[in-house]
Every structure is written in C-alpha cells, then in structure tokens.
Design an enzyme around this catalytic site. Sequence first.
Site, PDB file in Angstrom:
ATOM      1  N   HIS A 100     -45.790 -69.494   3.721  1.00 53.17           N
ATOM      2  CA  HIS A 100     -45.706 -70.812   4.353  1.00 53.17           C
ATOM      3  C   HIS A 100     -45.980 -70.748   5.855  1.00 53.17           C
ATOM      4  O   HIS A 100     -45.578 -71.645   6.592  1.00 53.17           O
ATOM      5  CB  HIS A 100     -44.339 -71.449   4.086  1.00 53.17           C
ATOM      6  CG  HIS A 100     -44.155 -71.876   2.653  1.00 53.17           C
ATOM      7  ND1 HIS A 100     -42.919 -71.976   2.055  1.00 53.17           N
ATOM      8  CD2 HIS A 100     -45.059 -72.222   1.706  1.00 53.17           C
ATOM      9  CE1 HIS A 100     -43.085 -72.364   0.785  1.00 53.17           C
ATOM     10  NE2 HIS A 100     -44.370 -72.517   0.551  1.00 53.17           N
ATOM     11  N   SER A 170     -34.695 -70.477  -4.211  1.00 54.14           N
ATOM     12  CA  SER A 170     -34.292 -71.389  -5.281  1.00 54.14           C
ATOM     13  C   SER A 170     -35.400 -71.497  -6.325  1.00 54.14           C
ATOM     14  O   SER A 170     -35.195 -72.041  -7.400  1.00 54.14           O
ATOM     15  CB  SER A 170     -33.957 -72.781  -4.709  1.00 54.14           C
ATOM     16  OG  SER A 170     -35.084 -73.284  -4.016  1.00 54.14           O
TER      17      SER A 170
HETATM   18  P1  OAD Z   1     -33.873 -72.791  -0.657  1.00 55.36           P
HETATM   19  O1  OAD Z   1     -33.027 -73.303   0.444  1.00 55.36           O
HETATM   20  O2  OAD Z   1     -34.479 -73.764  -1.570  1.00 55.36           O
HETATM   21  O3  OAD Z   1     -33.028 -71.771  -1.555  1.00 55.36           O
HETATM   22  C1  OAD Z   1     -32.223 -70.784  -0.962  1.00 55.36           C
HETATM   23  C2  OAD Z   1     -31.756 -69.837  -2.046  1.00 55.36           C
HETATM   24  O4  OAD Z   1     -31.032 -68.797  -1.420  1.00 55.36           O
HETATM   25  C3  OAD Z   1     -30.824 -70.465  -3.088  1.00 55.36           C
HETATM   26  O5  OAD Z   1     -31.225 -70.067  -4.392  1.00 55.36           O
HETATM   27  C4  OAD Z   1     -29.472 -69.878  -2.747  1.00 55.36           C
HETATM   28  O6  OAD Z   1     -28.631 -69.687  -3.891  1.00 55.36           O
HETATM   29  C5  OAD Z   1     -29.861 -68.527  -2.147  1.00 55.36           C
HETATM   30  N1  OAD Z   1     -28.891 -67.939  -1.201  1.00 55.36           N
HETATM   31  C6  OAD Z   1     -28.004 -68.554  -0.399  1.00 55.36           C
HETATM   32  N2  OAD Z   1     -27.332 -67.653   0.328  1.00 55.36           N
HETATM   33  C7  OAD Z   1     -27.823 -66.433  -0.009  1.00 55.36           C
HETATM   34  C8  OAD Z   1     -27.557 -65.104   0.394  1.00 55.36           C
HETATM   35  N3  OAD Z   1     -26.642 -64.819   1.311  1.00 55.36           N
HETATM   36  N4  OAD Z   1     -28.254 -64.111  -0.196  1.00 55.36           N
HETATM   37  C9  OAD Z   1     -29.199 -64.374  -1.135  1.00 55.36           C
HETATM   38  N5  OAD Z   1     -29.498 -65.602  -1.549  1.00 55.36           N
HETATM   39  C10 OAD Z   1     -28.818 -66.632  -0.999  1.00 55.36           C
HETATM   40  O7  OAD Z   1     -34.955 -71.832   0.019  1.00 55.36           O
HETATM   41  P2  OAD Z   1     -36.403 -71.416  -0.499  1.00 55.36           P
HETATM   42  O8  OAD Z   1     -36.397 -71.139  -1.949  1.00 55.36           O
HETATM   43  O9  OAD Z   1     -36.883 -70.354   0.415  1.00 55.36           O
HETATM   44  O10 OAD Z   1     -40.917 -74.799   2.467  1.00 55.36           O
HETATM   45  O11 OAD Z   1     -37.212 -72.739  -0.214  1.00 55.36           O
HETATM   46  C11 OAD Z   1     -38.566 -72.762  -0.496  1.00 55.36           C
HETATM   47  C12 OAD Z   1     -39.274 -73.661   0.479  1.00 55.36           C
HETATM   48  O12 OAD Z   1     -38.647 -74.934   0.517  1.00 55.36           O
HETATM   49  C13 OAD Z   1     -39.229 -73.210   1.921  1.00 55.36           C
HETATM   50  O13 OAD Z   1     -40.161 -72.186   2.227  1.00 55.36           O
HETATM   51  C14 OAD Z   1     -39.530 -74.471   2.659  1.00 55.36           C
HETATM   52  C15 OAD Z   1     -38.628 -75.411   1.890  1.00 55.36           C
HETATM   53  O14 OAD Z   1     -38.955 -76.727   1.908  1.00 55.36           O
HETATM   54  C16 OAD Z   1     -41.642 -75.309   3.466  1.00 55.36           C
HETATM   55  O15 OAD Z   1     -41.174 -75.498   4.557  1.00 55.36           O
HETATM   56  C17 OAD Z   1     -43.070 -75.589   3.111  1.00 55.36           C
END
Ligand code: OAD
Length: 229
Positions: A100, A170
């Site tokens: 991204h 997520s």
């Molecule tokens: P999310 O915020 O959607 O998901 C975060 C994930 O991290 C969740 O599954 C949580 O359970 C997990 N989590 C929380 N604390 C944690 C920890 N200490 N260790 C491990 N895991 C943990 O984030 P992304 O999946 O990265 O896009 O989101 C994807 C995209 O959505 C981002 O890149 C961004 C956003 O909109 C853009 O900006 C284009």
Amino acid sequence: MTGAGVSVESGIPPFRGKGGLWESFDPMEYATISAFLKDPKKVWDVLLKAMKEVMDKAAPNDAHMGLAQLEEWGYLTTIITQNVDGLHQMAGNTDVIEYHGSFVKNYCMDCQKNYMISDIVLEQTPPRCSCGGIIRPDCVFFGETIPYENLMRSFEMAQSCDVMLVIGTSAIVQPAAMIPVNARESGATIIEINPERTPLTGLISDYILKGPAGRIMQQLVTEIKHLRE
Ligand code: OAD
C-alpha cells in the site's frame, strides 16, 4: 505478509477493531483519493497528522526484530506488508514490498520532489514543496490502484514460497487478502499470527499462533535458535 497488527506493539493503532483508526476517522471522509484531492488540508490536519504523530515516535518491536532475525538466518526472503510505517526496513529486512505504498516517503504532486515524513513540518497545512505544489504521502488511498510492480512481485512470492507467515492482518481488504489464498493454492503452508481469528483461519491458514505478534515472534525465534544449536 504483515498488516497493522504487527506494529500495534510499536504504538501504532490498527485500522479496525477496538481503538482502530477507522473508529475515530471515517475512511470515506479521510482516506479516499477523492477526499484528499477535494480537501488536502482537511486530510493532512486530521488523519495524516495523527498518523505522523505516532509514526515519528515509533520504533520496531519484537515482531519486526524477529522477522529481521529470520532473514539474517536465511529462512525469510521477502516481506509483503500492507503497512506504510517503514518499521520492517528499520528493523533490518532488506526486501520489503510495501503493498500500500509508504507514509515515510512523500512527494510533491507538481514536481515529484521527494520528502521524508520526518522532515515535514505541519505548521501550515497542507505541506507545500519549495515549488509551491502540494505534498502527498506516497501511499495508496482508497480509490487508487496498487502499484503494478507490487501486485506482480507479491503474486510471484505467493506462488513460490514454501511457508507464508501472515501476521496481524484482518485479511479483509482486497486485493491484499488474496495473497495468502494464492500462496495456499500454490502449495505453501500458511501460519497466521494474530490474537483473533480472521476469515483465513481454518480455511486458508494451516495454523494460527494466537497472541500478540511481538510475544509470538520472540518465542518462535527462541525455538529456532535452540534448534540451530
Ligand atoms: P486491520 O486494522 O484491518 O487489522 C489488524 C489486525 O491485527 C486484526 O486482525 C487484529 O486482530 C490484529 N492485531 C491486533 N493487535 C495485534 C498484535 N499485537 N499482534 C498481532 N496482531 C494484532 O489492519 P490490516 O489488515 O493491515 O489500507 O488492514 C488492511 C488495510 O486496511 C490497511 O493496509 C489499510 C486499511 O484500510 C489502506 O490504507 C489502503
């Protein structure tokens, strides 16, 4: 492959869930390219300022350091990250696909001159280039396409890896969420590290190591170190 969860222990909030950025900021209002082009001042004043404040202070945590150790030992070649914080590179990983884009890098929309986020002062917003143009982060806003090279290299890595660690995502934002699916279809073993289940759990992932990424990665590295002795 990593997502926002890998940086939570560095003090950077995730996007979704409790305390997530999208709880405070409506992504349609602040994170789309049309919102940015319509009112760059508003997006810098609210979302980007908040992101800069946490990222200016953030340092790699045990999860980033563990992944750098895996590369040093020769077990890990490439990181595909959805994060824009640059912490994997800071930890020492050398091949990081920033799916991204990057918030560490910014550029002038008029003359393309580059600016590091740490050098940008937000006294006056939106920040402006020496040529007068508006500076924007080099990350992918909603409504923008994923850079072609990132798409292609991620797909190639997914198709050729033996094992994919899927850490702190997520796994609901497309097309990134398809990367572990591609890896699994090509025969890779998928290991999730996440305190919560995701849509991949039990369907695409072979294992889930439940817990915060920093602690789990530290345990993993310790186990591997014993095996290597
Ligand atoms: P999310 O915020 O959607 O998901 C975060 C994930 O991290 C969740 O599954 C949580 O359970 C997990 N989590 C929380 N604390 C944690 C920890 N200490 N260790 C491990 N895991 C943990 O984030 P992304 O999946 O990265 O896009 O989101 C994807 C995209 O959505 C981002 O890149 C961004 C956003 O909109 C853009 O900006 C284009």
